[in-house]
Design an enzyme around this catalytic site. Structure first.
Site, mmCIF file in Angstrom:
data_model
loop_
_atom_site.group_PDB
_atom_site.id
_atom_site.type_symbol
_atom_site.label_atom_id
_atom_site.label_comp_id
_atom_site.label_asym_id
_atom_site.label_seq_id
_atom_site.Cartn_x
_atom_site.Cartn_y
_atom_site.Cartn_z
ATOM 1 C CE1 TYR A 1 -2.565 28.220 2.992
ATOM 2 C CE2 TYR A 1 -2.338 30.463 3.788
ATOM 3 C CZ TYR A 1 -2.496 29.126 4.041
ATOM 4 O OH TYR A 1 -2.573 28.681 5.332
ATOM 5 C CD GLU B 1 -3.782 21.697 0.797
ATOM 6 O OE1 GLU B 1 -4.145 22.003 1.947
ATOM 7 O OE2 GLU B 1 -2.768 22.177 0.253
#
Length: 254
Positions: free
Chosen positions: A176, A183
């Site tokens: 995660y 991103e």
């Protein structure tokens, strides 16, 4: 934004394919599982998606071995990545027609955020495609999705190996933050090119009397990670403790 899809690892409830938990049993929201035809379809869907992300994983490894470098590996898996990530849009339909008991809104946000990053950022701003940050989120997504779709498939077949369950509720601890970092760095790398080209921006005056600054929009997306990431991450940690501890207790009574 796209990282919010990781919440699927902790809030799922139902029948396979839905991002917020296709494949996990839910006694509170649905006492009966999907019918045989629906189950067959969902199994096929999840098997295909598992295979698709395995193709991406193999493509990354083969490209790395051929080039001897991890730089610009995105180009070796660009087409299957776009195809299978866009294919996840079907999960919104699964929720909308009720074959997966998950929130249509939540699933839409989760799926569309990734599709947005693939098409509206990485595809649209070609200059970022060679950035290492793209490889960072692609690797995180690939491992996550192979585990996730495998989890859904075995759950639908009522034969879930503990290793897959453990991986689903454990590896996110690393994957995660890794995906979020990739991103954010990719969006950040795209900003100067978006600003220079005026990409997807609408300036005044125009006949609709409407303006839109895509550059500012991307900055707002990046800022949204600040409250969302810790909230989702620690929620998932809590879910991991609850689910895996329940599994351990169940084993003791067997």
């Amino acid at each position: 934004m796209a990282a919010a899809a990781a919440i699927a690892a902790s809030k799922g409830n139902g029948g396979g394919g839905g991002r917020a938990g296709a494949g996990e049993a839910s006694s509170s929201r649905r006492k009966k599982g999907p019918g045989p035809l629906t189950t067959a379809y969902l199994v096929i869907y999840n098997v295909v998606m598992t295979a698709g992300w395995l193709v991406i994983a193999v493509g990354l490894v083969r490209a790395y071995l051929a080039k001897g470098s991890y730089h610009s590996l995105y180009y070796s898996i660009e087409k299957p990545l776009k195809f299978f990530q866009t294919g996840a849009l079907l999960e919104i339909l699964h929720c909308a027609i009720g074959i997966v008991p998950s929130s249509v809104v939540l699933t839409s946000i989760q799926v569309m955020s990734r599709v947005f990053l693939i098409w509206a950022v990485t595809h649209s701003v070609k200059e970022v495609q060679s950035e290492d940050s793209v490889l960072l989120f692609v690797i995180a997504w690939t491992i996550t999705e192979i585990i996730r779709y495998s989890f859904y498939t075995f759950s639908l077949l009522n034969h879930l190996p503990y290793l897959i369950k453990w991986a689903r509720y454990t590896l996110f601890i690393v994957l995660y933050p890794m995906g979020v970092s990739g991103e954010l760095l990719t969006i950040y790398a795209a900003l100067p090119f978006v600003r220079q080209a005026g990409l997807y921006s609408i300036s005044l005056p125009n006949k609709y009397n409407f303006s839109f600054d895509y550059y500012a929009f991307l900055i707002l997306i990046m800022i949204s990670y600040i409250p969302l990431f810790p909230q989702l991450y620690f929620h998932m940690i809590h879910q991991r403790r609850k689910i895996l501890s329940h599994t351990e207790e169940h084993k003791k009574f067997e």
